[in-house]
Design a protein around this motif. Structure first.
Motif, mmCIF file in Angstrom:
data_model
loop_
_atom_site.group_PDB
_atom_site.id
_atom_site.type_symbol
_atom_site.label_atom_id
_atom_site.label_comp_id
_atom_site.label_asym_id
_atom_site.label_seq_id
_atom_site.Cartn_x
_atom_site.Cartn_y
_atom_site.Cartn_z
ATOM 1 N N VAL A 9 -111.536 52.127 -87.271
ATOM 2 C CA VAL A 9 -110.962 52.190 -88.606
ATOM 3 C C VAL A 9 -110.083 50.963 -88.800
ATOM 4 C CG1 VAL A 9 -109.481 53.499 -90.174
ATOM 5 C CG2 VAL A 9 -110.970 54.708 -88.563
ATOM 6 N N ASP A 10 -110.326 50.256 -89.862
ATOM 7 C CA ASP A 10 -109.488 49.096 -90.165
ATOM 8 C C ASP A 10 -108.221 49.594 -90.858
ATOM 9 O OD1 ASP A 10 -108.342 46.717 -90.779
ATOM 10 O OD2 ASP A 10 -109.934 46.010 -92.091
ATOM 11 N N ILE A 11 -107.094 49.414 -90.183
ATOM 12 C CA ILE A 11 -105.833 49.904 -90.743
ATOM 13 C C ILE A 11 -105.027 48.779 -91.400
ATOM 14 C CG2 ILE A 11 -105.688 51.860 -89.170
ATOM 15 C CD1 ILE A 11 -103.602 50.191 -87.591
ATOM 16 N N THR A 12 -105.633 47.604 -91.524
ATOM 17 C CA THR A 12 -104.922 46.462 -92.074
ATOM 18 C C THR A 12 -104.368 46.771 -93.459
ATOM 19 O OG1 THR A 12 -106.411 45.031 -90.847
ATOM 20 C CG2 THR A 12 -105.119 44.006 -92.607
ATOM 21 N N GLU A 13 -105.209 47.296 -94.333
ATOM 22 C CA GLU A 13 -104.758 47.584 -95.700
ATOM 23 C C GLU A 13 -103.628 48.601 -95.705
ATOM 24 O OE1 GLU A 13 -107.617 48.340 -98.754
ATOM 25 O OE2 GLU A 13 -108.895 46.680 -98.113
ATOM 26 N N ARG A 14 -103.766 49.656 -94.922
ATOM 27 C CA ARG A 14 -102.728 50.683 -94.876
ATOM 28 C C ARG A 14 -101.414 50.093 -94.373
ATOM 29 N NH1 ARG A 14 -103.214 55.648 -91.028
ATOM 30 N NH2 ARG A 14 -105.037 54.418 -90.576
ATOM 31 N N LYS A 15 -101.490 49.244 -93.339
ATOM 32 C CA LYS A 15 -100.285 48.612 -92.801
ATOM 33 C C LYS A 15 -99.633 47.699 -93.842
ATOM 34 C CE LYS A 15 -99.831 50.177 -88.665
ATOM 35 N NZ LYS A 15 -98.713 51.066 -88.390
ATOM 36 N N LEU A 16 -100.428 46.964 -94.607
ATOM 37 C CA LEU A 16 -99.860 46.097 -95.639
ATOM 38 C C LEU A 16 -99.204 46.908 -96.758
ATOM 39 C CD1 LEU A 16 -102.460 43.200 -95.924
ATOM 40 C CD2 LEU A 16 -100.124 43.096 -95.046
ATOM 41 N N ILE A 17 -99.789 48.039 -97.106
ATOM 42 C CA ILE A 17 -99.184 48.917 -98.114
ATOM 43 C C ILE A 17 -97.857 49.453 -97.581
ATOM 44 C CG2 ILE A 17 -99.411 51.111 -99.359
ATOM 45 C CD1 ILE A 17 -101.189 48.941 -100.558
ATOM 46 N N GLU A 18 -97.827 49.878 -96.318
ATOM 47 C CA GLU A 18 -96.589 50.375 -95.716
ATOM 48 C C GLU A 18 -95.535 49.272 -95.656
ATOM 49 O OE1 GLU A 18 -97.640 52.048 -91.917
ATOM 50 O OE2 GLU A 18 -98.733 53.713 -92.846
ATOM 51 N N ARG A 19 -95.959 48.063 -95.292
ATOM 52 C CA ARG A 19 -95.017 46.945 -95.227
ATOM 53 C C ARG A 19 -94.466 46.636 -96.626
ATOM 54 N NH1 ARG A 19 -96.779 41.188 -93.712
ATOM 55 N NH2 ARG A 19 -98.527 42.328 -92.853
ATOM 56 N N THR A 20 -95.314 46.740 -97.639
ATOM 57 C CA THR A 20 -94.874 46.509 -99.019
ATOM 58 C C THR A 20 -93.865 47.568 -99.441
ATOM 59 O OG1 THR A 20 -96.975 45.441 -99.561
ATOM 60 C CG2 THR A 20 -95.656 46.266 -101.415
ATOM 61 N N GLN A 21 -94.114 48.807 -99.064
ATOM 62 C CA GLN A 21 -93.156 49.872 -99.379
ATOM 63 C C GLN A 21 -91.808 49.594 -98.714
ATOM 64 O OE1 GLN A 21 -95.633 53.121 -98.035
ATOM 65 N NE2 GLN A 21 -96.119 53.730 -100.141
ATOM 66 N N MET A 22 -91.828 49.127 -97.488
ATOM 67 C CA MET A 22 -90.574 48.796 -96.794
ATOM 68 C C MET A 22 -89.876 47.615 -97.471
ATOM 69 S SD MET A 22 -89.995 51.072 -94.641
ATOM 70 C CE MET A 22 -88.531 50.324 -93.953
ATOM 71 N N PHE A 23 -90.637 46.617 -97.880
ATOM 72 C CA PHE A 23 -90.050 45.487 -98.602
ATOM 73 C C PHE A 23 -89.336 45.990 -99.856
ATOM 74 C CE2 PHE A 23 -90.417 42.743 -102.285
ATOM 75 C CZ PHE A 23 -89.692 41.635 -101.874
ATOM 76 N N LEU A 24 -90.006 46.858 -100.622
ATOM 77 C CA LEU A 24 -89.415 47.371 -101.859
ATOM 78 C C LEU A 24 -88.172 48.206 -101.584
ATOM 79 C CD1 LEU A 24 -92.671 48.297 -103.792
ATOM 80 C CD2 LEU A 24 -91.129 46.371 -104.250
ATOM 81 N N LEU A 25 -88.198 48.982 -100.517
ATOM 82 C CA LEU A 25 -87.026 49.789 -100.167
ATOM 83 C C LEU A 25 -85.832 48.927 -99.771
ATOM 84 C CD1 LEU A 25 -88.609 52.673 -98.073
ATOM 85 C CD2 LEU A 25 -87.390 52.899 -100.250
ATOM 86 N N ASN A 26 -86.102 47.848 -99.069
ATOM 87 C CA ASN A 26 -85.025 47.020 -98.533
ATOM 88 C C ASN A 26 -84.598 45.880 -99.444
ATOM 89 O OD1 ASN A 26 -84.728 48.472 -96.109
ATOM 90 N ND2 ASN A 26 -86.560 47.484 -95.308
ATOM 91 N N SER A 27 -85.428 45.482 -100.386
ATOM 92 C CA SER A 27 -85.063 44.344 -101.232
ATOM 93 C C SER A 27 -83.946 44.746 -102.178
ATOM 94 C CB SER A 27 -86.274 43.828 -102.007
ATOM 95 O OG SER A 27 -86.789 44.838 -102.834
#
Length: 188
Positions: A9-27
């Motif tokens: 399973v390619d989890i790249t997209e899911r990881k990028l979505i999670e990283r984006t959510q963290m960026f939004l939470l922390n920015s």
């Protein structure tokens, strides 16, 4: 004999979505003090491997846009006001997502900026205020065609909510400052 089955399973997209959510939470809470729109533009360029990111606020009747952040080829450009007519951004207003995996500069031959940057692919989204009115745009542009823009579309949908809220908050603050400068309009 045992039979083994492996599922990849390619989890790249899911990881990028999670990283984006963290960026939004922390920015906005970081010690760096970087403006939210500047941080977002840089983040989108790096995460989506795009050459150009533009975050705009619609002006007046929505026929012009003022950039809040422009990130091009790894550096920030000066903010400016530009006409939306005959641009992909102009066609974006009122749409959720607008994508061109290739040939965007050929589709908009009068858009000087697209021609100068030799743009090939484009993804843009409208930013909506809390009353459902378009107030801004985000566009990411690449110099290379892309086969699949679904990840870029998903990430823009995700960041658009926070970006619109920040844009609307800044507009309210500016209006409050304007009113405070006229005491007779703001009786206490």
């Amino acid at each position: 004999d045992r039979e083994y089955r492996v599922t990849m399973v390619d989890i790249t997209e899911r990881k990028l979505i999670e990283r984006t959510q963290m960026f939004l939470l922390n920015s906005g809470w970081s010690i760096s003090g970087e403006d939210f729109f500047s941080a977002l533009a840089r983040y989108l360029a790096e995460t989506l491997d795009m050459d150009y990111v533009c975050i705009d606020r619609l002006e007046g009747d929505g026929l012009e846009a003022k950039t809040e952040a422009v990130y091009f080829d790894g550096k920030f450009e000066d903010n400016l006001v530009y006409a939306l007519k005959n641009t992909p951004c102009g066609d974006d207003v009122g749409k959720t997502i607008c994508s061109f995996p290739k040939d965007v500069r050929r589709l908009y031959p009068t858009d000087v900026a697209l021609q100068q940057m030799r743009a090939e692919c484009y993804v843009g989204t409208t930013l909506w205020d809390s009353h459902g009115k378009p107030i801004g745009l985000i566009a990411v542009i690449g110099k290379q065609p892309r086969d699949n823009l679904s990840l870029a579309e998903a990430i823009l949908r995700l960041v658009a909510i926070r970006a619109a809220g920040e844009l609307e908050r800044r507009q309210v603050e500016a209006e409050m400052k304007r009113l405070a400068s006229f005491p007779m309009l703001n009786p206490r």
